[in-house]
Each structure stands twice: as C-alpha cells, then as structure tokens.
Design a protein around this motif. Structure first.
Motif, short mmCIF file in Angstrom:
data_model
loop_
_atom_site.label_atom_id
_atom_site.label_comp_id
_atom_site.label_asym_id
_atom_site.label_seq_id
_atom_site.Cartn_x
_atom_site.Cartn_y
_atom_site.Cartn_z
N ALA A 272 0.84 -1.21 0.00
CA ALA A 272 0.00 0.00 0.00
C ALA A 272 0.87 1.25 0.00
CB ALA A 272 -0.94 -0.01 1.21
N PHE A 273 1.94 1.25 0.80
CA PHE A 273 2.85 2.39 0.84
C PHE A 273 3.48 2.64 -0.52
CE2 PHE A 273 7.15 4.07 1.23
CZ PHE A 273 6.94 5.22 1.97
N ILE A 274 3.95 1.56 -1.16
CA ILE A 274 4.61 1.68 -2.46
C ILE A 274 3.64 2.20 -3.52
CG2 ILE A 274 5.73 0.36 -4.31
CD1 ILE A 274 6.71 -1.55 -2.02
N LEU A 275 2.45 1.62 -3.56
CA LEU A 275 1.47 2.00 -4.58
C LEU A 275 0.99 3.44 -4.38
CD1 LEU A 275 -0.55 -1.33 -4.73
CD2 LEU A 275 0.85 -0.38 -6.57
N ASP A 276 0.78 3.84 -3.12
CA ASP A 276 0.35 5.22 -2.85
C ASP A 276 1.42 6.22 -3.28
OD1 ASP A 276 -2.02 4.33 -1.83
OD2 ASP A 276 -1.44 4.52 0.29
N ALA A 277 2.68 5.89 -2.99
CA ALA A 277 3.79 6.80 -3.36
C ALA A 277 3.89 6.95 -4.87
CB ALA A 277 5.10 6.28 -2.78
N LEU A 278 3.74 5.85 -5.58
CA LEU A 278 3.87 5.89 -7.04
C LEU A 278 2.65 6.55 -7.69
CD1 LEU A 278 5.62 2.47 -7.53
CD2 LEU A 278 6.56 4.70 -8.14
N ASP A 279 1.50 6.46 -7.03
CA ASP A 279 0.33 7.22 -7.52
C ASP A 279 0.63 8.71 -7.48
OD1 ASP A 279 -1.30 5.13 -8.18
OD2 ASP A 279 -2.38 5.08 -6.27
N GLU A 280 1.33 9.14 -6.43
CA GLU A 280 1.65 10.55 -6.29
C GLU A 280 2.79 10.96 -7.22
OE1 GLU A 280 3.09 13.69 -2.78
OE2 GLU A 280 2.21 11.74 -2.26
N LEU A 281 3.82 10.11 -7.34
CA LEU A 281 4.98 10.45 -8.17
C LEU A 281 4.72 10.27 -9.65
CD1 LEU A 281 7.72 8.73 -5.98
CD2 LEU A 281 7.41 11.20 -6.27
N GLY A 282 3.93 9.27 -10.00
CA GLY A 282 3.62 8.99 -11.39
C GLY A 282 4.73 8.23 -12.10
N LEU A 283 4.35 7.52 -13.16
CA LEU A 283 5.29 6.80 -14.01
C LEU A 283 5.19 7.33 -15.43
CD1 LEU A 283 4.72 3.14 -12.73
CD2 LEU A 283 6.66 4.63 -12.20
N ASN A 284 6.27 7.22 -16.19
CA ASN A 284 6.28 7.75 -17.55
C ASN A 284 5.44 6.92 -18.51
OD1 ASN A 284 8.15 9.97 -17.17
ND2 ASN A 284 9.72 8.41 -16.86
N SER A 285 5.60 5.60 -18.46
CA SER A 285 4.87 4.79 -19.45
C SER A 285 4.50 3.40 -18.94
CB SER A 285 5.72 4.64 -20.72
OG SER A 285 6.92 3.95 -20.45
N ALA A 286 5.22 2.87 -17.96
CA ALA A 286 4.96 1.51 -17.50
C ALA A 286 3.63 1.41 -16.76
CB ALA A 286 6.09 1.04 -16.58
N GLN A 287 3.00 0.25 -16.87
CA GLN A 287 1.79 -0.05 -16.12
C GLN A 287 2.20 -0.77 -14.83
OE1 GLN A 287 -1.16 0.72 -17.80
NE2 GLN A 287 0.00 1.37 -19.59
N LEU A 288 1.60 -0.43 -13.71
CA LEU A 288 1.91 -1.05 -12.42
C LEU A 288 0.68 -1.80 -11.93
CD1 LEU A 288 4.09 -1.35 -10.23
CD2 LEU A 288 3.15 0.69 -9.14
N THR A 289 0.83 -3.09 -11.70
CA THR A 289 -0.33 -3.89 -11.31
C THR A 289 0.03 -4.86 -10.19
OG1 THR A 289 -2.05 -5.41 -12.12
CG2 THR A 289 0.13 -5.63 -13.10
N LEU A 290 -0.91 -5.05 -9.28
CA LEU A 290 -0.75 -6.02 -8.20
C LEU A 290 -1.08 -7.41 -8.73
CD1 LEU A 290 -0.42 -6.61 -5.13
CD2 LEU A 290 -2.87 -6.20 -4.90
N ASP A 291 -0.23 -8.39 -8.42
CA ASP A 291 -0.45 -9.77 -8.86
C ASP A 291 -0.15 -10.70 -7.69
OD1 ASP A 291 -0.63 -12.24 -10.00
OD2 ASP A 291 0.80 -11.88 -11.61
N VAL A 292 -1.18 -11.11 -6.99
CA VAL A 292 -1.00 -11.90 -5.77
C VAL A 292 -0.49 -13.30 -6.07
CG1 VAL A 292 -3.33 -12.86 -5.65
CG2 VAL A 292 -2.07 -12.40 -3.53
#
Length: 463
Positions: A272-292
């Motif tokens: 949750a910490f990692i995903l929240d931070a990256l939502d704020e910082l943003g990525l240039n082109s890669a897709q970020l997805t959770l895969d349990v």
C-alpha cells in the motif's frame, strides 16, 4: 569428410548487427543505472559449488551447470559411491565448482568478502552472462546475459519505489511503453500459507502458485495436491485465483483475507505504501499492477517481489524481475544486511524490440564511409584522409584490395554504407575526393586540404 560443426542447444552465435542491437540495449540500461547512482562490479563466471547450491530451491539447484574437477577425478571416488549410482553423492566427489546461475548470490558473496572496503548502503550494477541447464525455448536460453542492479544495507521501502522508477525509465527510453510491472510481497504469500493452514509447505505452495500463467488454475491445483497440500487448504485459497478490480480494491480484499496473519498484513501495508507513493509520483509509461499469484520461485526473497511482462501483443515470458532479500548475506556469515535488487532480461528484451520494430534504423551501420581502392598511390592518399576523418569521429575504412569497382561497390551495398569515396588519377592531380551518396546516387567533389565542408554535409546527413 569433416563433420559439420554445431553449438550446444540453448546457446547462440551473434552477428555484428545483432551485437550492435544488444549493445544498444545494454548502453541504455547502463546509462540509467549510472543516473540512479549504481556502481559497476564483476564476479567470476564460475563459483565454488558450495556458494551456489542450496540458494535457489530444489528446482533451481537442478539447473546449475557443474564443472568437473581437473585431472583424473574418477580415481578419487570410492567404490561404494561409484557403484551406488547416486548422482548427488557422485557429483560432490567429482565437481567442486559450478557456473553461476544468476548474479545475485555471487553479489552476496562479493559483499561478504569485501565488506570492509564497501560504503553502505552499497548500490551496484552488474552486466554479465549466466548459465542454466534449462529446456531451451523461445526467449529461454542456457546461456544468457543478466543486467542487475542491487542495493544492500538499506531497509527503506523508498528503494522499492526507486527500482520501479528505474524499470520505468529504461523501458520508456527503449520505447517499450506498454510494459507491465507486476508487484507482490512474499510476506503476503507467507500469510496466505498461514491462513490456509499450510505454512510448513510455503515453498511448495509458492512454487506451484508461480506457475499459474503457464499451466493454468487446474494445473496449479494438481501440482499443489501432488506436493501434499490438502484440498481444504486449496479451497480456502480459491478467492486468490480470481482477485479483480483496481490495485487498491485488490489490496482491500487481501486485508480482509489476511486479517488474522500479522506477517501477511505487514506485506499488504508495505505494498500500500509503495502504490500510494507511485500514484503521487507517477510513471512515464509503465503499467503497475498487483499480482498476488506472483511468487518468483527463488527462496531468498523475503519482501517485495517484481516481475515485468512485455506488451500484451507479445507472447513471451517476463523481461525483468527481482525483489527484496532481507538476509541473503547471512548465508555467508554477514547477518542483518538487508538487500533488494532487480534484473533486466537482455535476451528477451532484444526479442521483444525486434518483434515490435523498435530498434533505430541506423543501428547496424558499422561504417559511415568506404574509400574505394584504385591502387597503391590512391590508397595512400585515401589513408591520409581516413586518418583525418577518424579523428573527427567518422567511421571510415578503405577497401583492402584494388579489385574491380563493381566488386567494391557491391561490398559497400551489402555493408549498408551510406557514402563511398572515390580518389582516382584525376582526384590525385586536383587534390580532391569525390563522395557518392549510395541512397540517392548523386555525388559531390570536395577539397582534400580542407574537409570542413564535407564534415558539415556529413553531419547533416547522419543526424
């Protein structure tokens, strides 16, 4: 008649054009490694067997290439071991070295051996070949390069964020703008095993789960059953096979599922910490997805794990992966040294870029100019001019023999040389040279004593 030579399965020869493309990828990755503050190291191609064995799980250990001892190694094997035909026992007697399976375990060994010379946290990158006795198939080879970046001596989750940004920067630069970075946490997997009552079979559970995209749900269930995981436990785990929604929604489902597991809940909060931070910082082109279901079968991972999938239109396995290993150096006696690292799969990235046509058009152009050879005097004049051009960074060469002009021009065409230079009797007398544009077919004469005009024209063309 001599037998036609061959190479071992899972290995390849590389042509000059292929090397140029591979170097393009390596140089791009290396540039970003340096931009993110990583330093280069190298380790030997082979290690002592005890360094590698037992670090990758049973499946990984079976894929390690062993190196036979020098000399008459069989004479040193006792009769009981020899006659038992026990391959494990026999291997211990005849082989004490092995080719490295990856770059991470050798790196852990390096850190322990050089700990007094290293400033921690230590950020290193390493680009070298590794070997695995795997079954060759598309995108899977027995000899291949890994491009690794690791940090040891840092516990902060900010490192996870930086590695995702590093992946994003490299794949954006390579125009692989639809790569998907899959994310999970081994604490979550441990929590799941705990909740379903199979914590003692965590390795079997994760190895099977990691194969979901390869053998499907039924294949995973059958493998779990064969490993002794109970039908009741598998039934409890069923919701994990079909998690859906946004990353945040899936995390919330995991929070509920793992509410009775302290370790699993910690893994959820880390993600949750990692995903929240990256939502704020943003990525240039890669897709970020959770895969349990992402497990990555290597036993040394303890926290966040990564895997990068190519664009959806490409049918191939992962093109990158990695994760956190909180005590990998502990296996060599250095305790409490947290680490995290990722790897880029050079060979698969190459295949993906080739299939998508992402390499620059001029990447295989080894020569800018070829000087034709019309004899000894003309060749000497050409070599003088070639020396001046090379000092200016121009890739120039002289055809070695004074062959027929048609043969030399054919060679230039095969090499995709954009310009051919002609210095004959007339040019020697005029102190000039003629440049032929191979794509347009036109030509222009320049003064040999002042090449600035030609360099300006060449720069305009090449840029």
């Amino acid at each position: 008649m001599a037998q036609k030579p061959s190479i071992p399965k899972g290995t390849r020869d590389f042509s000059p054009a292929e090397i140029e493309k591979r170097n393009f990828i390596i140089q791009t990755i290396q540039k970003h490694f340096k931009n993110f503050g990583f330093q280069p190291i190298e380790t030997p191609a082979f290690e002592n067997s005890e360094t590698l064995m037992g670090k990758y799980g049973d499946e990984g250990d079976r894929l390690i290439f062993k190196i036979l001892n020098s000399g008459d190694f069989i004479s040193k094997v006792d009769d009981d071991t020899y006659n038992s035909k026990n391959s494990k026992e026999l291997t211990r007697k005849i082989s004490d070295k092995a080719l490295r399976y990856d770059l991470t375990v050798p790196f852990a060994r390096y850190v322990v051996m050089h700990q007094n010379e290293i400033d921690f946290p230590f950020k290193r990158y390493q680009i070298q070949p590794v070997w695995r006795a795997d079954r060759p198939q598309k995108g899977r080879f027995r000899e291949f390069y890994q491009c690794d970046a690791d940090v040891v001596g840092a516990n902060s989750l900010l490192q996870e964020i930086e590695f995702i940004q590093l992946y994003d920067a490299v794949f954006t630069d390579l125009s692989l703008k639809k790569a998907t970075i899959k994310l999970n946490n081994r604490k979550i997997l441990s929590g799941i095993a705990e909740v379903i009552g199979e914590k003692q079979r965590l390795v079997d559970f994760t190895v099977a789960l990691d194969k979901l995209d390869k053998i499907g749900k039924e294949g995973v269930i059958n493998e779990m059953l064969n490993k002794g995981i109970s039908p009741k436990a598998i039934e409890k785990a069923q919701p994990l096979f079909s998690l859906s929604g946004t990353n945040s929604e899936q995390l919330e489902q995991l929070r509920i599922f793992l509410k009775d597991s302290k370790e699993g809940s910690k893994g959820v909060e880390d993600l949750a910490f990692i995903l929240d931070a990256l939502d704020e910082l943003g990525l240039n082109s890669a897709q970020l997805t959770l895969d349990v279901t992402l497990a990555r079968g290597l036993n040394y991972y303890t926290g966040t794990i990564f895997e990068v999938a190519p664009p959806a239109e490409i049918s191939m396995g992962s093109i990158g992966g990695g994760g956190r290993y909180d005590d990998l150096t502990g296996i060599f006696g250095l305790k409490d040294m947290s680490g995290i690292g990722i790897s880029f799969g050079l060979d698969r990235i190459y295949l993906v870029m080739e299939e998508l046509g992402l390499f620059p058009d001029n990447i295989g152009q080894a020569l800018d100019i070829l000087f034709l050879n019309f004899g000894a005097r003309e060749a000497m004049a050409s070599l003088k001019l070639i020396g001046k051009l090379r000092k200016e960074g121009v890739k120039a060469d002289l055809y070695p023999d004074s062959s027929k002009m048609q043969k030399q021009m054919k060679y230039a065409n095969k090499r995709n040389v954009p310009f051919v230079v002609i210095i004959g009797d007339r040019e020697l007398a005029d102190n000039s040279f003629v440049v032929k544009n191979m794509s347009k077919g036109d030509q222009k004469t320049y003064d040999s004593s002042d090449i600035n005009e030609f360099l300006q024209d060449l720069k305009l063309f090449l840029n």
